[in-house]
Design a protein around this motif. Sequence first.
Motif, mmCIF file in Angstrom:
data_model
loop_
_atom_site.group_PDB
_atom_site.id
_atom_site.type_symbol
_atom_site.label_atom_id
_atom_site.label_comp_id
_atom_site.label_asym_id
_atom_site.label_seq_id
_atom_site.Cartn_x
_atom_site.Cartn_y
_atom_site.Cartn_z
ATOM 1 N N PHE A 13 0.830 -1.214 0.000
ATOM 2 C CA PHE A 13 0.000 0.000 0.000
ATOM 3 C C PHE A 13 0.868 1.270 0.000
ATOM 4 O O PHE A 13 0.742 2.123 -0.883
ATOM 5 N N VAL A 14 1.782 1.378 0.949
ATOM 6 C CA VAL A 14 2.638 2.574 1.023
ATOM 7 C C VAL A 14 3.698 2.523 -0.075
ATOM 8 O O VAL A 14 3.934 3.516 -0.778
ATOM 9 N N GLY A 15 4.310 1.353 -0.249
ATOM 10 C CA GLY A 15 5.433 1.224 -1.178
ATOM 11 C C GLY A 15 5.080 1.611 -2.603
ATOM 12 O O GLY A 15 5.881 2.255 -3.295
ATOM 13 N N ARG A 16 3.872 1.259 -3.061
ATOM 14 C CA ARG A 16 3.536 1.566 -4.465
ATOM 15 C C ARG A 16 3.359 3.078 -4.676
ATOM 16 O O ARG A 16 3.643 3.594 -5.749
ATOM 17 N N VAL A 32 10.942 -4.392 -4.960
ATOM 18 C CA VAL A 32 11.284 -5.743 -4.495
ATOM 19 C C VAL A 32 10.051 -6.416 -3.903
ATOM 20 O O VAL A 32 9.373 -5.851 -3.046
ATOM 21 N N SER A 33 9.788 -7.618 -4.400
ATOM 22 C CA SER A 33 8.623 -8.374 -3.935
ATOM 23 C C SER A 33 8.988 -9.852 -3.898
ATOM 24 O O SER A 33 9.823 -10.321 -4.669
ATOM 25 N N ARG A 34 8.277 -10.595 -3.000
ATOM 26 C CA ARG A 34 8.496 -12.049 -2.990
ATOM 27 C C ARG A 34 7.867 -12.685 -4.214
ATOM 28 O O ARG A 34 8.193 -13.805 -4.565
ATOM 29 N N ASP A 35 6.949 -11.962 -4.861
ATOM 30 C CA ASP A 35 6.320 -12.488 -6.063
ATOM 31 C C ASP A 35 6.227 -11.383 -7.122
ATOM 32 O O ASP A 35 5.183 -10.738 -7.283
ATOM 33 N N PRO A 36 7.360 -11.119 -7.808
ATOM 34 C CA PRO A 36 7.371 -9.983 -8.743
ATOM 35 C C PRO A 36 6.357 -10.127 -9.879
ATOM 36 O O PRO A 36 5.950 -9.122 -10.467
ATOM 37 N N PHE A 55 12.606 -9.964 -7.801
ATOM 38 C CA PHE A 55 12.413 -10.861 -6.673
ATOM 39 C C PHE A 55 13.305 -10.464 -5.513
ATOM 40 O O PHE A 55 14.458 -10.075 -5.698
ATOM 41 N N GLY A 56 12.771 -10.611 -4.300
ATOM 42 C CA GLY A 56 13.597 -10.428 -3.109
ATOM 43 C C GLY A 56 12.811 -10.810 -1.877
ATOM 44 O O GLY A 56 11.604 -10.591 -1.828
ATOM 45 N N ASN A 57 13.503 -11.413 -0.937
ATOM 46 C CA ASN A 57 12.887 -11.748 0.343
ATOM 47 C C ASN A 57 13.786 -11.185 1.422
ATOM 48 O O ASN A 57 14.982 -11.518 1.465
ATOM 49 N N ILE A 58 13.221 -10.336 2.283
ATOM 50 C CA ILE A 58 14.095 -9.651 3.255
ATOM 51 C C ILE A 58 14.585 -10.588 4.354
ATOM 52 O O ILE A 58 15.321 -10.171 5.239
ATOM 53 N N ARG A 59 14.198 -11.860 4.286
ATOM 54 C CA ARG A 59 14.748 -12.838 5.225
ATOM 55 C C ARG A 59 16.035 -13.469 4.697
ATOM 56 O O ARG A 59 16.610 -14.341 5.349
ATOM 57 N N ARG A 86 6.966 -17.737 9.641
ATOM 58 C CA ARG A 86 8.217 -17.358 8.963
ATOM 59 C C ARG A 86 8.349 -15.847 8.814
ATOM 60 O O ARG A 86 9.423 -15.281 8.891
ATOM 61 N N ASN A 87 7.206 -15.176 8.564
ATOM 62 C CA ASN A 87 7.233 -13.723 8.411
ATOM 63 C C ASN A 87 6.681 -13.050 9.666
ATOM 64 O O ASN A 87 5.730 -12.277 9.621
ATOM 65 N N SER A 88 7.301 -13.372 10.789
ATOM 66 C CA SER A 88 6.835 -12.842 12.075
ATOM 67 C C SER A 88 7.294 -11.381 12.245
ATOM 68 O O SER A 88 8.075 -10.865 11.442
ATOM 69 N N HIS A 114 13.416 4.311 6.247
ATOM 70 C CA HIS A 114 12.799 3.132 6.857
ATOM 71 C C HIS A 114 11.413 3.529 7.369
ATOM 72 O O HIS A 114 11.280 4.502 8.122
ATOM 73 N N VAL A 115 10.389 2.777 6.938
ATOM 74 C CA VAL A 115 9.023 3.104 7.391
ATOM 75 C C VAL A 115 8.709 2.268 8.628
ATOM 76 O O VAL A 115 8.674 1.041 8.566
ATOM 77 N N SER A 116 8.498 2.953 9.740
ATOM 78 C CA SER A 116 8.156 2.306 11.004
ATOM 79 C C SER A 116 6.700 2.649 11.328
ATOM 80 O O SER A 116 5.859 2.676 10.408
ATOM 81 N N ALA A 117 6.366 2.929 12.560
ATOM 82 C CA ALA A 117 4.980 3.266 12.905
ATOM 83 C C ALA A 117 4.958 4.017 14.232
ATOM 84 O O ALA A 117 5.780 3.740 15.119
ATOM 85 N N ILE A 118 3.993 4.942 14.388
ATOM 86 C CA ILE A 118 3.784 5.550 15.705
ATOM 87 C C ILE A 118 3.422 4.416 16.656
ATOM 88 O O ILE A 118 2.678 3.504 16.282
ATOM 89 N N ALA A 127 3.456 -6.554 21.024
ATOM 90 C CA ALA A 127 4.665 -7.094 20.393
ATOM 91 C C ALA A 127 4.967 -6.334 19.105
ATOM 92 O O ALA A 127 6.133 -6.157 18.725
ATOM 93 N N TYR A 128 3.910 -5.847 18.403
ATOM 94 C CA TYR A 128 4.092 -5.060 17.179
ATOM 95 C C TYR A 128 4.918 -3.795 17.503
ATOM 96 O O TYR A 128 5.924 -3.521 16.843
ATOM 97 N N GLY A 129 4.505 -3.065 18.537
ATOM 98 C CA GLY A 129 5.201 -1.829 18.911
ATOM 99 C C GLY A 129 6.637 -2.097 19.332
ATOM 100 O O GLY A 129 7.553 -1.348 18.966
ATOM 101 N N PRO A 151 4.401 6.731 10.615
ATOM 102 C CA PRO A 151 3.059 7.263 10.374
ATOM 103 C C PRO A 151 2.055 6.808 11.435
ATOM 104 O O PRO A 151 2.235 5.758 12.052
ATOM 105 N N SER A 152 0.988 7.602 11.588
ATOM 106 C CA SER A 152 -0.216 7.125 12.289
ATOM 107 C C SER A 152 -0.961 6.251 11.286
ATOM 108 O O SER A 152 -0.379 5.853 10.262
ATOM 109 N N VAL A 153 -2.224 5.950 11.516
ATOM 110 C CA VAL A 153 -2.951 5.127 10.542
ATOM 111 C C VAL A 153 -3.022 5.875 9.198
ATOM 112 O O VAL A 153 -3.163 7.098 9.168
ATOM 113 N N ILE A 154 -2.857 5.125 8.110
ATOM 114 C CA ILE A 154 -2.733 5.756 6.785
ATOM 115 C C ILE A 154 -4.013 5.521 5.988
ATOM 116 O O ILE A 154 -4.523 4.393 5.934
ATOM 117 N N PHE A 155 -4.542 6.601 5.372
ATOM 118 C CA PHE A 155 -5.728 6.448 4.524
ATOM 119 C C PHE A 155 -5.380 6.753 3.075
ATOM 120 O O PHE A 155 -4.387 7.414 2.774
#
Length: 324
Positions: A13-16, A32-36, A55-59, A86-88, A114-118, A127-129, A151-155
Amino acid sequence: MAQLVTIFGGSGFVGRHVARRMAQAGWRVRVVSRDPNLAGFVRPYGVVGQVEPVFGNIRDDASVAAAMVGADAVVNCTGTFDSSGRNSFDAVHVEGAGRIARLAAAAGVGRLVHVSAIGADADSASAYGRSKAAGEAAVLAHFPGAVILRPSVIFGVDDSFFNRFAGMPGLVLPIVGGGSRFQPVWVDDVAEAAQVALTGDVAAGVYELGGPDVATLRELMEDMLIEIRRRRLVINLPFWLARPVAGLVTFANIMSLGIVPRLLTIDQVEQLRSDNVVSPDARGLADLGITPVAMAAIVPEYLWRFRPSGQYLAIKESARDLRD
Ligand SMILES: NC(=O)c1ccc[n+]([C@@H]2O[C@H](COP(=O)([O-])OP(=O)(O)OC[C@H]3O[C@@H](n4cnc5c(N)ncnc54)[C@H](OP(=O)(O)O)[C@@H]3O)[C@@H](O)[C@H]2O)c1
């Protein structure tokens, strides 16, 4: 040769939106996507060959390094809502973020956003925070000059916030944390912040991004219902009830092998306990030279499709005005 930016999570959503802005600014963009194969929709953001899904997987070190070959700048827009698997949170928000920063520094990349979050906080109840805070620390340890956007919640037209709540069927709209305050920010303002951080004279460090309006979750839902012309009873589940409900939803999701959607997790309940607004002492959009756009200017442009007669409701309403 135009400059090259690699965007991890560039199909999200944000990346595009970041990819489209950077392409419009004349940069070559590697998404970069796991499924280009599923990310081909980014190609028309630029001229032929300007925007390429890869293709790319950040793991995985090798694919992250390969995706950054020749890059002048890197943006990390990856994220997850899975606390396990796997994508925890740890794999994506902490290890993946650290991996991108480490390999970007080793490759001599000039700028990293780097996009993080408030809510990123080592002492967060969720655990997310906590994972977002650990991810930021890992990024700064490897790449001290990085710009971190929280960001706060993104619309935006393709958001999963207003679109999800507006699409819920039934006469009742259950919410959790109805009294918690949010500061929704437009996705293109977040993308512009990333663009300015990549191209402008911007100090490194954390920027918290919020729009011009602050409202509780209940107020946001009530305004959304007015916008879609639907009457629903907004019921705020108390936290003591929301936790077992979230546990049941998660259990049903696992037992049904994903057929029952995981609409609420216990960790999200914990997140919803806290306000999600820009701290008074934080740097923000104004420091990046951006004036945020209000929800009222954007949200009606995409929520009309949830109205009882979609776009035709406006005609009905104007006909009713004439009759009256
Ligand atoms: N949306 C919001 O309201 C909001 C609010 C605050 C902060 N944020 C943060 O903003 C960032 C972007 O959020 P979003 O809403 O754009 O999320 P999104 O639409 O779910 O996109 C997440 C992206 O992460 C990528 N990804 C996940 N795991 C990956 C892996 N192992 N390897 C490579 N790519 C991986 C996915 O790419 P593929 O599936 O193509 O591989 C996907 O494009 C996240 O960090 C999120 O926490 C979002």
